[in-house]
Write a protein that holds these residues in place. Structure first.
Motif, mmCIF file in Angstrom:
data_model
loop_
_atom_site.group_PDB
_atom_site.id
_atom_site.type_symbol
_atom_site.label_atom_id
_atom_site.label_comp_id
_atom_site.label_asym_id
_atom_site.label_seq_id
_atom_site.Cartn_x
_atom_site.Cartn_y
_atom_site.Cartn_z
ATOM 1 N N ARG A 56 0.827 -1.205 0.000
ATOM 2 C CA ARG A 56 0.000 0.000 0.000
ATOM 3 C C ARG A 56 0.858 1.251 0.000
ATOM 4 N NH1 ARG A 56 -5.067 1.673 2.074
ATOM 5 N NH2 ARG A 56 -5.282 3.821 1.393
ATOM 6 N N ASN A 101 0.640 4.238 -2.594
ATOM 7 C CA ASN A 101 0.404 5.609 -2.171
ATOM 8 C C ASN A 101 1.448 6.530 -2.769
ATOM 9 O OD1 ASN A 101 -1.784 5.018 -0.665
ATOM 10 N ND2 ASN A 101 -0.731 4.980 1.302
ATOM 11 N N ARG A 125 0.535 12.855 3.570
ATOM 12 C CA ARG A 125 1.783 12.791 2.815
ATOM 13 C C ARG A 125 2.199 14.117 2.215
ATOM 14 N NH1 ARG A 125 -0.269 8.592 3.347
ATOM 15 N NH2 ARG A 125 0.947 6.775 3.917
ATOM 16 N N GLY A 137 -10.277 6.794 9.420
ATOM 17 C CA GLY A 137 -10.373 5.407 8.992
ATOM 18 C C GLY A 137 -10.921 4.493 10.058
ATOM 19 N N THR A 138 -11.706 5.062 10.957
ATOM 20 C CA THR A 138 -12.301 4.190 11.983
ATOM 21 C C THR A 138 -13.348 3.292 11.348
ATOM 22 O OG1 THR A 138 -14.040 5.759 12.476
ATOM 23 C CG2 THR A 138 -11.995 5.983 13.709
ATOM 24 N N GLU A 139 -13.718 2.292 12.087
ATOM 25 C CA GLU A 139 -14.741 1.374 11.584
ATOM 26 C C GLU A 139 -16.023 2.121 11.270
ATOM 27 O OE1 GLU A 139 -14.043 -0.193 15.325
ATOM 28 O OE2 GLU A 139 -14.149 -2.257 14.603
ATOM 29 N N TRP A 177 -15.694 4.030 7.991
ATOM 30 C CA TRP A 177 -15.788 3.132 6.841
ATOM 31 C C TRP A 177 -17.215 2.648 6.638
ATOM 32 C CZ3 TRP A 177 -12.478 3.222 3.289
ATOM 33 C CH2 TRP A 177 -11.112 3.389 3.524
ATOM 34 N N GLU A 224 -0.011 -4.422 7.149
ATOM 35 C CA GLU A 224 -1.126 -4.623 6.231
ATOM 36 C C GLU A 224 -1.652 -6.052 6.239
ATOM 37 O OE1 GLU A 224 -1.632 -2.904 1.787
ATOM 38 O OE2 GLU A 224 0.379 -2.868 2.650
ATOM 39 N N VAL A 268 -10.754 0.719 16.054
ATOM 40 C CA VAL A 268 -9.792 0.276 15.062
ATOM 41 C C VAL A 268 -9.776 1.293 13.935
ATOM 42 C CG1 VAL A 268 -9.184 -1.587 13.495
ATOM 43 C CG2 VAL A 268 -10.366 -2.102 15.625
ATOM 44 N N ILE A 269 -8.594 1.704 13.530
ATOM 45 C CA ILE A 269 -8.546 2.533 12.324
ATOM 46 C C ILE A 269 -7.672 1.842 11.293
ATOM 47 C CG2 ILE A 269 -9.087 4.732 13.401
ATOM 48 C CD1 ILE A 269 -6.234 5.389 13.570
ATOM 49 N N SER A 270 -8.116 1.929 10.043
ATOM 50 C CA SER A 270 -7.414 1.203 8.991
ATOM 51 C C SER A 270 -7.497 1.987 7.695
ATOM 52 C CB SER A 270 -8.046 -0.179 8.786
ATOM 53 O OG SER A 270 -9.386 -0.023 8.390
ATOM 54 N N GLY A 271 -6.599 1.673 6.790
ATOM 55 C CA GLY A 271 -6.596 2.351 5.496
ATOM 56 C C GLY A 271 -7.410 1.609 4.459
ATOM 57 N N THR A 272 -7.838 0.423 4.803
ATOM 58 C CA THR A 272 -8.651 -0.378 3.900
ATOM 59 C C THR A 272 -9.938 -0.699 4.646
ATOM 60 O OG1 THR A 272 -6.553 -1.366 3.323
ATOM 61 C CG2 THR A 272 -8.493 -2.322 2.314
ATOM 62 N N PRO A 273 -11.034 -0.704 3.925
ATOM 63 C CA PRO A 273 -12.282 -0.964 4.645
ATOM 64 C C PRO A 273 -12.425 -2.427 5.067
ATOM 65 C CG PRO A 273 -12.702 -0.712 2.302
ATOM 66 C CD PRO A 273 -11.264 -0.440 2.493
ATOM 67 N N PHE A 274 -12.126 -2.694 6.331
ATOM 68 C CA PHE A 274 -12.407 -4.029 6.875
ATOM 69 C C PHE A 274 -13.725 -3.966 7.601
ATOM 70 C CE2 PHE A 274 -7.687 -3.913 6.888
ATOM 71 C CZ PHE A 274 -7.497 -4.848 5.894
ATOM 72 N N ASP A 289 -2.316 7.794 13.550
ATOM 73 C CA ASP A 289 -0.954 7.652 13.076
ATOM 74 C C ASP A 289 -1.019 7.636 11.559
ATOM 75 O OD1 ASP A 289 1.524 6.264 12.143
ATOM 76 O OD2 ASP A 289 1.930 6.376 14.306
ATOM 77 N N THR A 306 -2.816 5.254 6.819
ATOM 78 C CA THR A 306 -3.166 5.390 5.411
ATOM 79 C C THR A 306 -2.191 4.636 4.514
ATOM 80 O OG1 THR A 306 -2.097 7.527 5.563
ATOM 81 C CG2 THR A 306 -4.506 7.502 5.435
ATOM 82 N N ASP A 307 -1.100 4.115 5.118
ATOM 83 C CA ASP A 307 -0.238 3.244 4.338
ATOM 84 C C ASP A 307 -0.687 1.796 4.449
ATOM 85 O OD1 ASP A 307 1.394 4.909 3.041
ATOM 86 O OD2 ASP A 307 2.964 4.931 4.566
#
Lengths: 702, 481, 180, 178, 240
Positions: free
Chosen positions: B34, B38, B206, B224-226, B229, D13, D38-44, D134, D138-139
């Motif tokens: 990723r 990016n 970035r 990007g929290t649940e 999303w 990842e 939980v925070i993530s760069g991909t939608p889980f 952090d 996003t990476d």
């Protein structure tokens, strides 16, 4: 007189300031606009309401009655005078656009002196100086010549009186419309038949069959509005009494008039007289009392380019008709054999005994001293011989309207002083030394005798409907200022001329003395008698000599030059007349050459190709219009365009076909313009015509 | 995620390396970390060459002169500087309107319909297509204004209470148009924006300086929290489903501008679907055009945009070209059979009048060339050829609208008033100007908006796994939802 | 390092924005205000005095009873009374009138109640229907030169028209009644 | 939990399983679900991580917007012609077929705009649960945030390190939006 | 005061048996209604503003070729196709005059109405033609008719200003409008009296009498536009 003064004063007081207000836009900017009210309002004036004045249309010599709607001192709209015997409340396109003449931005705005003829720059001149010049000129007696327009108006009467009392030359009159109608020929034929030089009047309204020999009486001929009115009645059927009239036309091209004909026979121009004689023979066979001539109908039909069957069918129809009418038009008469043709055609009206009756022919009660080209030629000869010191020009534009072959321009160069009364800067005004602009017709007084639009005797009144816009002056007043005649001003002269009518009585109103008569005369828009005059007893009608139409050489075409809504060409400075499509071709703003599509195909010509039309007298260029209803051996060019002066709307458009007309006269002294033979040469250029009709699909070439 | 399917880690050498290598042709089976993706996307946005700025400068000048300059001149002199006349009251202005609105259908089509139907190949270029929708609409929405005789009172079409007591006429197709285009413009802009949020957050993390400030503002504090999303997925789902009928309605309504009129050749019930198919055909081909150009000019794009995508879109194009031909035939067939003389005259005129060449070019570009080329996988994978084909389709579609609008208008029921329309220079300049505007906006956006939805690509790559079945490895797609 | 303020918090941005808003709003308000101001008249005509001394409106503006336009009085009409009024010789405003009359010039009045070109208003039916002058022109006993009524637009006309009998509404709301 | 500190466990990842495991570990240690995020760069999806379902009112807001749009369209279609009746083309004042077009467009517009407004409102409205951020997220990294009392620090550290996480103690909350 | 009596339905009848195609109606209309000219180039390009199209069709082959004329102006349709398509109610049905109305100041210039007019009766101000009329020629502009500016559609109004004048006069005098009192400009000018205008609801009016003719037909009847302009066939082309 007090009446007139108050009228004049009112017009002055009304002012022009209010006019500006109407034109400003509709946004907030126009919210507050200065208005100048009357200082002293006439009692009959009502604010915000229109005032209507009866006057006479001067766009052509027919003399239709006009009611002008004015509003706050401005002429708004020309409408017909419903009481007038000629037009009964109707008007043609030319009359309707009279206001565009009045308010033409290119009018001559005051007296001026031209340092060098042909140059546009003018030196201003005061009226006092101008009047001095006029006085000097008039004192020269017979060396002073007048060239006037066709209208039988008070100016002509004044100048005639001047010629008698002050010894100036007798006025010469000319007008292109007269040339196309071959008026002198018509009048001369009437004189030969009836013993009186009068215009014939044809009561189309009452006829059940009209056979026209090249008379475009629905367009410009003599009195088009009157004849269209008559045509309208002619076409109606009133139950069992009157069937719908039947209309047969002999004409080389299907003009607007021929367009509405039930039968159209494309005949060779110039063969009409022969046809009329043939028709006479055929009708004599059918029991009409007509002198028989040596003409063989079959040969005549062949010479005219139609079938004998068609001619016989016409004769059959005429024989059955109760009130047939045979009309000799300009295209039949403007030939070297025109006089014979006119006599032959007019004679056809005699046997049915309808003269002076409904559906028959009668003679106009007014004396017609029809102007002919012969007089003009005589004037040109005098000018060339240096016998003319001063030439006054009014109401005519000879440099545009006369055939170039006459070389009027050259003759003009030999005249010491040319004084033009022109309202607009036309071609002749451009060559005049002095410009003493007359009022436009809507700003001036006058009267006009009606010659052709009615069987009744009529004098139409002209009065100013607005205050003169510019520093112009009535030409009658200018001429009177020399003091050679015993009248104080124009109005007094007119009133003096009305006195015989006043005493005759029997008109649309009665008045005990001239003041009342004058007021009513202006109010009604003229005086006219209730009764139509009967024609004089007919002279013995002997058959005219048959004359064969001119033969056509190789590569030559006959030429038809016809007037359009631009009339004698003076209408060319009315933008709306320019943009009113010619009905047959729908062309606007320009000149064209009508060619039969078949001929065009043979010559390899297409729509909008520019061609050179050349005769012995000269040449002109115009774009081709493929016209499906014209003889293949004939070309047609409309008259009226091709101005080199006359203001922004007229200049530089189209061509002036007068330049190809040869100065050949017929027996009555009219120009035999129908004898002109021309050749046609493509120039390889194209100039698209501005057409109202569709240019794609069924009409045009893709 | 199905528990029994254990992902084969990319790093571990596989006994089926050769087969995997074949599959790596697909973006979904060619994952990269990723972080690297990016960086690739950020590089594509921030690395500009002077050539780019020269092109942008030229486009800006062209837009200013050709579009706004000429438009301003037209407002001050009158719409007569165009070639419009009686009876061709509508000309290039409306042709361009329909064209751009048509183009704008691609974004929604690619992004929403393919999303709803889970066509995985869409992932890397949804953004490019959505941008095209938004900018296509921006260019298209100008035209109703440009073509107005009195543009300064255009707001009378907007419903608002006023002292005159007057509201717009809701029975007029033009008001429907106005509403539909507004709805579509707003919703497609939002639809562009919503999936952009995670990418904006990525860009925010970035960048420094002004870009950071802007991205920070635009990313709406995305972490990007649940819950975020979840909300995003919900909203995108609502949008993807709701925007599809909106898209169909927009071009149907555009077609009703013509179809509800009694004008011969317009009054046809088939115009709605006909226009939609035409719109999608032109839109999808414009997407292909843009993808090929992006791939060639933008840094790192050859990783994300691959021949497989152009290939897949090429197949779609073939289908739509056939569908378009079907509707075209249908339109003719029914009119011809119905025997209306007016319509027959018009249709004959299309094919035989002075402007017949336009009609033939239309058929050549929309039918002949696509059918001849797009059947072949090899040809579909030749970018320069696809560029020509897709540009041709757009020319063809422009000519289709040209045939339908001014040429049809010129041949109505009064033969005396037939007319032929020739566009004049100002009109052509305006049309080119709107193209410049579109390109300018797109080029500027390519510096500013991540042209690839990295998270979506990543999501796809996560979901695409290889699975051993029997003796071989096959792709398996699972859903992350 | 001092943390820079976000751009929207920087003073100059806010001042500029404030100024812009002020200019736009001020322009709009000012424009509306100015367009509703009475224009400069050649003579400061005191309506209040004339109406107060019992002169009916129709004496000077007679057109209202028979036609579309009420009209402005001719200077002759003014002079008809004023040449017998002593004050004419003393008042400076009336000296202007005397000058106009002497020079036989019309007085360049600026109409205050004037409809744009695309509106055709006719006084007569309104007067006939019993609408008083004050309804549209305001109370002249309180004005010197005529002052415009604020917001006299199409909605203003319709407000009154809608209060008329229902069977008249079709005609009174018809576009062709005023616009042609 | 006024005294608790927010910690963050960062997973690579491909360590999704480990992250899910870690959440289970935290739960076993007595940290309640609402103290974990939980925070993530991909939608889980929540299910993948074994987390309770999130809740959103976006469909409700969107639905409400649709209703508003519908009502507006009804007013425009059927109300405004009554305000100033104007006849055109022999049609009725209120026509059903034409009104459907506008009703559809405005309903959709209401739905879509309010959906977006829902996203906007919910995003910028305060959220509960441990906060922290952090940029590595996003990476593609997965960050498990949790707040716990200091007494659990040691055990947490062990358990999470064992799963391969990088642990940031006292993760600070960045101001990501004005 | 004769208030709120039935206003009647205005109708125009054109008798093609009488029409000669002289174009006086075209000019009269232009003079009455402030219709500007557009110049040679624009006129040839199809931008002429005249509200009456004098249509001329040729039939047959030489020498049996004959023209037929048909003046076509706005047909004042009862169910006008132009009306519903206007987004801003600039062209509406006037209920009190029963005509089709163009409100110039409301027009924003979409030109949709013109596309939808099967009679091609609508004209568009491509430029500020009327505002560019040079001084003093603008003096003759009729103050009863709005001078249209650029970007505005216009068309025949049945001389609604004259209808208003006539009705207003009648109302002021407390009587009904007399048949023939209100004339359109084209009717007034028509030298052949081919144009008849009047109230179609009055069975005695000239229009109603003309409408009883067997020769009557309306243009494009199949479209169901219910025109208020009726033509009477020319008798030369009529069997009965």
């Amino acid at each position: 007189m007090s009446d007139s003064i108050s009228r004049r004063r009112f017009l002055q007081l009304t002012g022009l300031g209010a006019a500006a207000a109407v034109m400003t836009g509709c946004g907030p900017a126009s919210r507050y606009v200065v208005r100048r009210p009357y200082t002293d309002m006439p009692e009959y004036a009502r604010l915000g309401e229109s005032t209507y004045y009866a006057t006479t249309c001067t766009e052509c010599p027919a003399g239709c009655g006009m009611i002008m709607r004015t509003f706050e001192g401005r002429a708004i709209k020309a409408e017909g005078n419903p009481a007038h015997p000629v037009n009964s409340g109707k008007l043609c396109s030319r009359g309707l656009t009279a206001v565009q003449g009045l308010y033409n931005p290119d009018r001559i705005k005051g007296p001026a002196r031209r340092a060098k003829r042909g140059e546009e720059s003018l030196a201003p001149l005061s009226w006092d100086e101008a009047l001095g010049e006029v006085k000097t000129a008039l004192s020269a007696g017979v060396k002073t010549a007048f060239l006037l327009g066709l209208a039988p108006d008070h100016l002509y009467d004044l100048v005639s009186e001047l010629a008698e009392t002050a010894g100036t030359a007798k006025p010469v009159r000319y007008g292109a419309l007269g040339m196309f109608e071959a008026r002198a020929t018509l009048v001369e034929a009437a004189r030969q038949l009836f013993g009186e030089a009068r215009f014939p009047f044809f009561d189309v309204a009452g006829a059940d069959l009209v056979i026209s020999f090249g008379a475009n009486f629905l367009e410009t001929w003599l009195s088009p509005v009157a004849y269209t009115r008559g045509y309208s009645q002619f076409r109606r059927s009133f139950g069992a009494d009157k069937a719908r009239g039947y209309f047969i036309s002999f004409e080389a091209r299907r003009s607007l008039t021929s367009g509405v004909a039930d039968e159209w026979h494309p005949v060779v121009p110039g063969s009409e007289g022969l046809l009329a004689l043939a028709l006479a023979n055929l009708l004599a066979e059918r029991g009409w009392n007509l002198p028989v001539s040596s003409v063989d109908p079959a040969a005549a039909a062949e010479a005219a380019g139609i079938s004998l069957e068609a001619l016989t069918a016409v004769a059959d129809r005429a024989a059955k008709a109760a009130r047939p009418l045979f009309i000799p038009g300009g295209q039949a008469l403007a030939h070297s054999a025109g006089l014979e043709a006119a006599r032959s055609i007019l004679a056809l009206n005699l046997p049915k005994g309808t003269l002076g009756q409904s559906g028959g022919m009668s003679l106009s009660p007014a004396a017609a001293d029809a102007a002919s080209m012969k007089d003009v030629q005589a004037l040109v000869d005098r000018m060339n011989a240096g016998q003319v010191e001063t030439l006054f020009v009014h109401g005519v534009n000879p440099l545009f309207e006369l055939p170039a072959g006459l070389n009027f321009a050259g003759a003009l160069g030999k005249v010491k002083r040319v004084i033009s009364f022109a309202t607009y800067p036309d071609e002749t005004a451009l060559q005049a030394d002095l410009l003493l602009p007359d009022h436009s017709a809507l700003e001036s007084w006058g009267y006009q005798r009606t010659l052709a639009g009615t069987a009744a005797s009529a004098i139409a009144a002209r009065q100013p409907v607005v205050v003169p816009l510019y520093d112009t002056r009535s030409s009658v007043d200018v001429l009177l200022s020399a003091g050679l005649l015993p009248y104080a001003d124009e109005v007094e002269f007119i009133q003096s001329r009305l006195l015989p009518v006043l005493s005759a009585g029997g008109g649309n109103f009665d008045a005990a003395e001239i003041e009342t008569f004058w007021a009513r005369f202006l109010q009604y828009g003229g005086w006219w008698s209730a009764q139509g005059a009967q024609p004089a007893a007919q002279a013995a009608a002997e058959a005219a000599q048959p004359v064969q139409p001119q033969s056509l050489g190789e590569g030559k075409f006959r030429l038809v030059v016809y007037p359009t809504q631009l009339g004698d060409g003076s209408g060319a400075n009315r933008p709306w007349l320019q943009e009113t499509p010619n009905t047959s071709t729908t062309v606007m703003w320009n000149s064209w050459v009508e060619i039969n599509p078949k001929t065009a195909e043979e010559l390899g010509l297409h729509n909008d190709d520019v061609v050179l039309i050349k005769s012995d007298a000269g040449e002109v260029e115009a774009s081709v219009y493929l016209f499906p209803a014209i003889r293949p051996d004939t070309l047609a060019i409309p008259f009226g365009q091709g101005h080199t002066a006359l203001g922004r709307y007229a200049e530089g458009r189209g061509c002036n076909p007068a330049e190809v007309l040869a100065p050949v006269l017929n027996a009555a002294g009219d120009l035999a313009l129908g004898d002109t033979l021309v050749s046609i040469t493509p120039t390889g250029r194209r100039r698209p015509l501005s057409r109202y009709e569709s240019k794609v699909g069924v009409y045009g070439e893709h | 995620m199905a528990a029994e399917v254990k992902p084969i880690p990319n790093a571990i050498p596989s006994p089926h390396a050769a087969e995997e290598e074949d599959l790596r042709e697909h973006l979904m089976f060619d994952p990269r970390p990723r972080e690297e993706m990016n960086r690739m996307v950020m590089d594509s946005m921030t690395h500009t060459t002077p050539r780019y700025w020269i092109v942008v400068g030229i486009l800006a000048v062209l837009t200013a002169v050709l579009l706004y300059g000429v438009w301003g001149y037209m407002i001050f002199t009158g719409i007569g500087i165009s070639g419009e006349r009686r009876p061709n009251y509508w000309g290039i202005f409306i042709v361009s309107l329909v064209f751009w609105i048509g183009i704008s259908h691609a974004g929604t089509f690619v992004s929403a319909i393919l999303r709803v139907f889970k066509a995985e190949f869409r992932r890397p270029f949804t953004r490019a297509a959505e941008l095209m929708t938004t900018f296509g609409l921006a260019a298209g929405a100008l035209w109703p204004l440009i073509h107005l005789g009195r543009v300064w009172v255009f707001y009378w079409m907007i419903p608002y209470p006023n002292a005159r007591w007057l509201w717009p006429n809701f029975r007029s197709p033009l008001v429907w148009d106005f509403m539909a285009i507004t709805t579509y413009l707003l919703s497609s802009t939002i639809y562009l924006y919503l999936p952009l949020l995670p990418d904006l957050a990525m860009a925010r993390d970035r960048t420094k300086g002004w870009r950071h400030v802007v991205y920070k503002f635009l990313a709406l504090g995305w972490r990007g929290t649940e819950a975020e999303w979840f909300r995003l997925r919900k909203a995108i789902n609502i949008f993807a489903i709701a925007i599809i009928p909106v898209m169909f309605s927009v071009h149907t309504i555009v077609s009703w501008d013509f179809a509800v009129a009694q004008t011969g050749g317009w009054n046809s019930t088939i115009f709605g679907p006909y226009f939609i198919i035409g719109a999608i055909l032109s839109g999808v081909s414009a997407v292909v055009t843009i993808l090929i150009i992006l791939r060639a000019t933008l840094k790192n794009m050859d990783y994300f945009i691959r021949l497989e995508h152009i290939d897949a879109l090429g197949k779609l194009l073939l289908v739509f070209s056939m569908a378009w031909a079907y509707f075209f035939f249908n339109d003719y067939m029914v009119s011809w059979y119905g025997g209306s003389e007016v319509v027959r005259t018009i249709l004959t005129f299309h094919a035989s009048g002075p402007s017949a060449w336009i009609w033939y070019v239309m058929l050549l570009c929309n039918v002949a060339i696509p059918w001849l080329t797009l059947w072949s996988k090899k040809l579909r994978r030749t970018p320069w050829l696809m560029l020509i084909v897709t540009l041709g389709i757009n020319v063809g579609m422009y000519f289709e609208r040209y045939t339908i609008i001014p040429i049809t208008l010129g041949h109505q029921r009064m033969p005396f008033d037939w007319g032929e329309y020739t566009p004049r220079l100002p009109e052509i300049s305006l049309a080119l100007g709107s193209l410049c505007l579109f390109m300018l906006l797109y080029m500027l956006a390519s510096r500013f908006i991540p042209m690839v939805p990295v998270w979506e690509v990543r999501e796809g790559q996560e979901a695409h796994q290889l699975r051993k079945v029997g003796k071989t490895v096959v792709p398996s797609v699972s859903e992350l939802e | 390092m001092k943390k820079p303020l976000p751009w929207w918090q920087r003073p100059w941005v806010r001042v500029t924005a404030g100024l812009l808003v002020f200019i736009v709003l001020g322009g709009a308000v000012g424009g509306i205000y100015l367009s509703q101001q009475p224009p400069e008249q050649p003579i400061q005509f005191p309506h209040n005095f004339h109406v107060g001394s019992g002169i009916p409106c129709l004496y000077c503006h007679p057109g209202a009873q028979w036609g579309p336009v009420a009209g402005l009085p001719t200077s002759d009409k003014c002079w008809g009374c004023h040449q017998q009024v002593a004050k004419t010789n003393t008042s400076p405003e009336l000296q202007k009138l005397a000058a106009y009359v002497k020079n036989n010039e019309s007085i360049p009045w600026v109409p205050v109640f004037i409809q744009p070109d695309h509106v055709h208003f006719n006084h007569r039916p309104h007067v006939a229907a019993g609408v008083t002058c004050e309804t549209c022109h305001g109370d002249m006993t309180k004005m010197t030169v005529a002052e415009p009524i604020r917001g006299q637009n199409m909605g203003w006309c319709l407000d009154c028209h809608s209060k008329q009998e229902k069977e008249k509404w079709t005609r009174l709301s018809d576009c062709a009644t005023c616009h042609y | 939990m006024a005294t608790s500190v927010v910690h963050m466990a960062l997973f690579k990842e491909e360590q999704l399983d480990e992250a899910a495991e870690a959440i289970q570990v935290l739960r076993n240690l007595g940290i309640s679900d609402k103290d974990i995020s939980v925070i993530s760069g991909t939608p889980f999806s929540e299910k993948m991580l074994g987390r309770p379902m999130a809740w959103t009112s976006i469909p409700l807001i969107g639905g409400a917007g649709a209703v508003v749009g519908f009502l507006v369209s009804v007013f425009l279609n059927f109300g405004t012609p009554l305000l100033y009746p104007i006849q055109v083309g022999g049609m009725g004042l209120q026509t059903i077929p034409t009104s459907i077009v506008l009703t559809f467009e405005l309903t959709m517009l209401g739905l879509l705009i309010s959906t977006f407004i829902g996203v906007l409102v919910e995003t910028i409205s305060p959220s509960y649960g441990p906060r922290g951020y952090d940029a590595r997220v996003t990476d593609g990294q997965i960050a498990v945030l949790f707040s716990s009392g200091a007494e659990l620090d040691a055990s947490l550290h062990d358990a999470l390190s064992h799963l391969g996480a990088e642990i940031v103690h006292g993760a600070e909350d960045k101001k990501l939006w004005p | 005061m004769a208030e709120e009596t039935n206003q009647g339905v205005w109708g125009l009848v054109i008798d093609l048996n009488l029409c000669t195609g002289c174009n006086a109606c075209v000019t009269a209309c232009a003079m009455e209604n402030n219709i500007p000219w557009v110049g040679e180039e624009d006129a040839g390009y199809g931008r002429s503003m005249s509200w009456i199209n004098m249509q001329r069709y040729w039939e047959g082959e030489y020498p049996e070729v004959s023209p037929s004329y048909q003046p076509v102006m706005c047909q004042q349709c009862g169910r006008a196709p132009c009306e519903p398509v206007c987004p801003v109610f600039a062209t509406v049905h006037s209920e009190s005059e029963q005509i089709n109305l163009q409100v110039y100041n409301r027009c924003i210039g979409t030109r949709y109405c013109a596309n939808n007019c099967p009679y091609m009766a609508r004209k568009f101000n491509w430029f500020d033609y009327a505002y560019n009329i040079p001084e003093p020629m603008n003096y003759y502009l009729n103050p009863s008719v709005t001078v249209r500016r650029r970007g505005v559609m216009e068309k025949c109004t049945f001389c609604v200003q004259r209808i208003h004048d006539g009705q207003e006069n009648a109302r002021a005098q407390g009587r009904a409008v007399i048949d023939g009192e209100i004339m359109t400009a084209c009717q007034q000018a028509c030298p052949a009296d081919a144009i008849i205008f009047g109230d179609m609801t009055d069975p005695e009016s000239q229009v109603s009498q003309a409408l009883r003719s067997q020769r009557k037909y309306v243009l494009l009847e199949e479209l169901g536009t219910q025109p208020k302009v009726t033509y009477l066939k020319g008798e030369g082309y009529y069997g009965g």
